[in-house]
Design a protein around this motif. Structure first.
Motif, PDB file in Angstrom:
ATOM      1  N   GLU A 106      51.146   2.775 -10.689  1.00 22.42           N
ATOM      2  CA  GLU A 106      50.922   3.422  -9.700  1.00 22.42           C
ATOM      3  C   GLU A 106      51.331   4.917  -9.835  1.00 22.42           C
ATOM      4  OE1 GLU A 106      53.593   3.861  -5.136  1.00 22.42           O
ATOM      5  OE2 GLU A 106      54.732   3.298  -6.963  1.00 22.42           O
ATOM      6  N   ALA A 107      52.076   5.289 -10.944  1.00 25.07           N
ATOM      7  CA  ALA A 107      51.840   6.930 -11.169  1.00 25.07           C
ATOM      8  C   ALA A 107      50.497   6.817 -12.010  1.00 25.07           C
ATOM      9  CB  ALA A 107      52.836   6.983 -12.372  1.00 25.07           C
ATOM     10  N   ALA A 108      49.580   6.259 -12.353  1.00 25.35           N
ATOM     11  CA  ALA A 108      48.994   6.704 -13.181  1.00 25.35           C
ATOM     12  C   ALA A 108      47.409   6.797 -11.958  1.00 25.35           C
ATOM     13  CB  ALA A 108      48.036   5.661 -14.156  1.00 25.35           C
ATOM     14  N   ILE A 109      48.033   6.433 -11.020  1.00 25.61           N
ATOM     15  CA  ILE A 109      46.399   5.746 -10.379  1.00 25.61           C
ATOM     16  C   ILE A 109      46.982   7.273  -9.610  1.00 25.61           C
ATOM     17  CG2 ILE A 109      45.337   5.715  -7.837  1.00 25.61           C
ATOM     18  CD1 ILE A 109      46.784   2.272  -8.738  1.00 25.61           C
ATOM     19  N   VAL A 110      48.160   8.159  -8.557  1.00 25.55           N
ATOM     20  CA  VAL A 110      48.367   9.208  -8.375  1.00 25.55           C
ATOM     21  C   VAL A 110      47.704  10.429  -9.353  1.00 25.55           C
ATOM     22  CG1 VAL A 110      49.993  10.891  -7.462  1.00 25.55           C
ATOM     23  CG2 VAL A 110      50.217   8.476  -7.488  1.00 25.55           C
ATOM     24  N   ALA A 111      48.340  10.237 -10.913  1.00 22.83           N
ATOM     25  CA  ALA A 111      48.058  11.079 -11.764  1.00 22.83           C
ATOM     26  C   ALA A 111      45.844  10.911 -11.933  1.00 22.83           C
ATOM     27  CB  ALA A 111      47.707  10.872 -13.152  1.00 22.83           C
ATOM     28  N   TRP A 112      45.425  10.004 -11.653  1.00 23.25           N
ATOM     29  CA  TRP A 112      44.301  10.087 -11.645  1.00 23.25           C
ATOM     30  C   TRP A 112      43.098  10.871 -10.612  1.00 23.25           C
ATOM     31  CZ3 TRP A 112      40.891  10.326 -15.369  1.00 23.25           C
ATOM     32  CH2 TRP A 112      40.964   9.948 -16.962  1.00 23.25           C
ATOM     33  N   LEU A 113      44.041  10.497  -9.782  1.00 21.19           N
ATOM     34  CA  LEU A 113      43.905  11.200  -7.909  1.00 21.19           C
ATOM     35  C   LEU A 113      44.357  12.835  -8.584  1.00 21.19           C
ATOM     36  CD1 LEU A 113      42.250  10.453  -5.520  1.00 21.19           C
ATOM     37  CD2 LEU A 113      44.738  10.125  -4.525  1.00 21.19           C
ATOM     38  N   SER A 114      44.763  13.202  -8.473  1.00 22.38           N
ATOM     39  CA  SER A 114      45.343  14.425  -8.660  1.00 22.38           C
ATOM     40  C   SER A 114      44.332  15.641  -9.755  1.00 22.38           C
ATOM     41  CB  SER A 114      47.028  14.482  -9.024  1.00 22.38           C
ATOM     42  OG  SER A 114      47.150  15.889  -9.346  1.00 22.38           O
ATOM     43  N   ILE A 115      43.939  14.126 -10.599  1.00 20.80           N
ATOM     44  CA  ILE A 115      43.195  15.199 -11.374  1.00 20.80           C
ATOM     45  C   ILE A 115      41.963  15.525 -10.481  1.00 20.80           C
ATOM     46  CG2 ILE A 115      41.324  15.441 -13.091  1.00 20.80           C
ATOM     47  CD1 ILE A 115      44.326  13.994 -14.797  1.00 20.80           C
ATOM     48  N   VAL A 116      41.508  14.188  -9.464  1.00 21.20           N
ATOM     49  CA  VAL A 116      39.569  14.152  -9.131  1.00 21.20           C
ATOM     50  C   VAL A 116      39.684  15.188  -8.276  1.00 21.20           C
ATOM     51  CG1 VAL A 116      38.829  13.089  -8.044  1.00 21.20           C
ATOM     52  CG2 VAL A 116      39.040  12.221  -9.853  1.00 21.20           C
ATOM     53  N   LEU A 117      40.901  15.290  -7.601  1.00 25.98           N
ATOM     54  CA  LEU A 117      41.255  16.318  -5.854  1.00 25.98           C
ATOM     55  C   LEU A 117      41.426  17.704  -6.730  1.00 25.98           C
ATOM     56  CD1 LEU A 117      43.919  13.887  -3.920  1.00 25.98           C
ATOM     57  CD2 LEU A 117      41.031  14.961  -3.567  1.00 25.98           C
ATOM     58  N   TRP A 118      41.886  17.619  -7.546  1.00 28.55           N
ATOM     59  CA  TRP A 118      42.150  19.536  -8.185  1.00 28.55           C
ATOM     60  C   TRP A 118      40.642  20.033  -8.855  1.00 28.55           C
ATOM     61  CZ3 TRP A 118      44.853  22.517  -5.355  1.00 28.55           C
ATOM     62  CH2 TRP A 118      46.264  22.170  -4.425  1.00 28.55           C
ATOM     63  N   LEU A 119      40.169  19.426  -8.919  1.00 30.58           N
ATOM     64  CA  LEU A 119      39.175  19.686  -9.769  1.00 30.58           C
ATOM     65  C   LEU A 119      37.867  19.679  -8.647  1.00 30.58           C
ATOM     66  CD1 LEU A 119      37.872  17.284 -13.358  1.00 30.58           C
ATOM     67  CD2 LEU A 119      38.404  20.076 -13.342  1.00 30.58           C
ATOM     68  N   SER A 120      38.173  18.800  -8.236  1.00 32.26           N
ATOM     69  CA  SER A 120      37.051  19.259  -6.769  1.00 32.26           C
ATOM     70  C   SER A 120      36.858  20.498  -6.068  1.00 32.26           C
ATOM     71  CB  SER A 120      36.859  17.965  -5.692  1.00 32.26           C
ATOM     72  OG  SER A 120      36.478  16.322  -5.972  1.00 32.26           O
ATOM     73  N   VAL A 121      38.454  20.892  -5.806  1.00 32.80           N
ATOM     74  CA  VAL A 121      38.503  22.077  -5.433  1.00 32.80           C
ATOM     75  C   VAL A 121      38.643  23.434  -5.559  1.00 32.80           C
ATOM     76  CG1 VAL A 121      40.520  23.598  -4.705  1.00 32.80           C
ATOM     77  CG2 VAL A 121      40.986  21.758  -4.016  1.00 32.80           C
ATOM     78  N   ILE A 122      38.148  23.225  -7.374  1.00 36.19           N
ATOM     79  CA  ILE A 122      37.900  23.838  -8.309  1.00 36.19           C
ATOM     80  C   ILE A 122      36.106  24.581  -8.153  1.00 36.19           C
ATOM     81  CG2 ILE A 122      36.924  24.773 -10.339  1.00 36.19           C
ATOM     82  CD1 ILE A 122      39.832  23.676 -11.431  1.00 36.19           C
ATOM     83  N   VAL A 123      35.859  23.405  -8.008  1.00 40.64           N
ATOM     84  CA  VAL A 123      34.042  23.275  -7.837  1.00 40.64           C
ATOM     85  C   VAL A 123      33.669  23.468  -5.969  1.00 40.64           C
ATOM     86  CG1 VAL A 123      32.014  21.475  -7.042  1.00 40.64           C
ATOM     87  CG2 VAL A 123      34.076  20.753  -9.143  1.00 40.64           C
ATOM     88  N   LEU A 124      34.282  23.415  -5.072  1.00 44.08           N
ATOM     89  CA  LEU A 124      34.522  23.633  -4.135  1.00 44.08           C
ATOM     90  C   LEU A 124      34.937  24.933  -4.008  1.00 44.08           C
ATOM     91  CD1 LEU A 124      35.444  20.541  -2.087  1.00 44.08           C
ATOM     92  CD2 LEU A 124      33.179  21.342  -1.802  1.00 44.08           C
ATOM     93  N   GLY A 125      35.292  25.628  -4.357  1.00 44.36           N
ATOM     94  CA  GLY A 125      35.638  26.993  -4.344  1.00 44.36           C
ATOM     95  C   GLY A 125      34.579  28.328  -4.895  1.00 44.36           C
ATOM     96  N   ARG A 126      33.629  27.638  -6.067  1.00 40.51           N
ATOM     97  CA  ARG A 126      32.791  27.939  -6.803  1.00 40.51           C
ATOM     98  C   ARG A 126      31.328  27.881  -6.109  1.00 40.51           C
ATOM     99  NH1 ARG A 126      33.462  31.561  -8.026  1.00 40.51           N
ATOM    100  NH2 ARG A 126      31.385  31.763  -9.325  1.00 40.51           N
ATOM    101  N   PHE A 127      31.546  26.684  -5.303  1.00 38.65           N
ATOM    102  CA  PHE A 127      30.232  26.639  -4.054  1.00 38.65           C
ATOM    103  C   PHE A 127      30.590  27.927  -3.164  1.00 38.65           C
ATOM    104  CE2 PHE A 127      29.115  22.060  -4.920  1.00 38.65           C
ATOM    105  CZ  PHE A 127      28.643  22.213  -5.986  1.00 38.65           C
ATOM    106  N   ILE A 128      31.596  27.989  -2.825  1.00 42.66           N
ATOM    107  CA  ILE A 128      31.854  29.391  -1.382  1.00 42.66           C
ATOM    108  C   ILE A 128      30.507  30.307  -1.443  1.00 42.66           C
ATOM    109  CG2 ILE A 128      33.273  30.777  -0.144  1.00 42.66           C
ATOM    110  CD1 ILE A 128      35.579  28.437  -0.909  1.00 42.66           C
TER     111      ILE A 128
END
Length: 165
Positions: free
Chosen positions: A137-159
């Motif tokens: 459960e912790a590993a799933i939450v951690a992987w999701l955190s990494i994917v979501l925050w990397l997505s935030v970074i990429v979307l921020g660069r797209f702005i």
């Protein structure tokens, strides 16, 4: 709805804070630097915690890496403040930009993931002081955190590169 959005944009564009951000040659670049610093603190700290929850560096007790979470909170606070100032400074760019909207959505999802971590996963870790593995459960939450925050970074660069209507 569109009329309301353009009313908000117009109100922000005529505000004193907008003029402070946009009319001062130093303010916007300083905000950019602070936003990057906040992002580095946020993502760097979360990456350490998330990788440990996934199982990297298993010999380090999980409670030792949890101290990095305060840096993540500080980084998030810096980014929230500078991000609001970006929007106030240039609402016509941000509020109609699909990349910005998606970025805000993903930040919301990351917040839900964080809330789940705080309410469900962290209490389990706190109850097992010498845990070497955090569990699936912790590993799933951690992987999701990494994917979501990397997505935030990429979307921020797209702005800056996404055309607004």
């Amino acid at each position: 709805m569109e009329a309301f959005l353009f009313s908000v944009i117009d109100t922000l564009q005529t505000s004193q804070l907008n003029h402070f951000v946009m009319d001062n040659a130093v303010v916007f670049p300083v905000l950019e630097m602070a936003h990057f610093l906040g992002l580095s603190m946020l993502f760097g700290a979360l990456l350490i915690v998330d990788l440990r929850l996934i199982g990297v560096a298993k010999k380090i007790p999980i409670n030792h890496v949890e101290s990095f979470l305060r840096f993540a909170l500080i980084g998030f606070a810096i980014n929230a403040i500078t991000g609001v100032l970006f929007v106030i400074g240039d609402p016509g760019r941000y509020l109609v930009n699909i990349a910005f909207g998606l970025k805000m959505l993903v930040i919301g999802l990351a917040g839900v993931n964080t809330l789940y971590f705080v309410k469900r996963v962290k209490p389990q870790l706190d109850n097992a002081h010498k845990v070497q593995t955090a569990g699936a459960e912790a590993a799933i939450v951690a992987w999701l955190s990494i994917v979501l925050w990397l997505s935030v970074i990429v979307l921020g660069r797209f702005i800056p590169y996404v055309e607004t209507p």
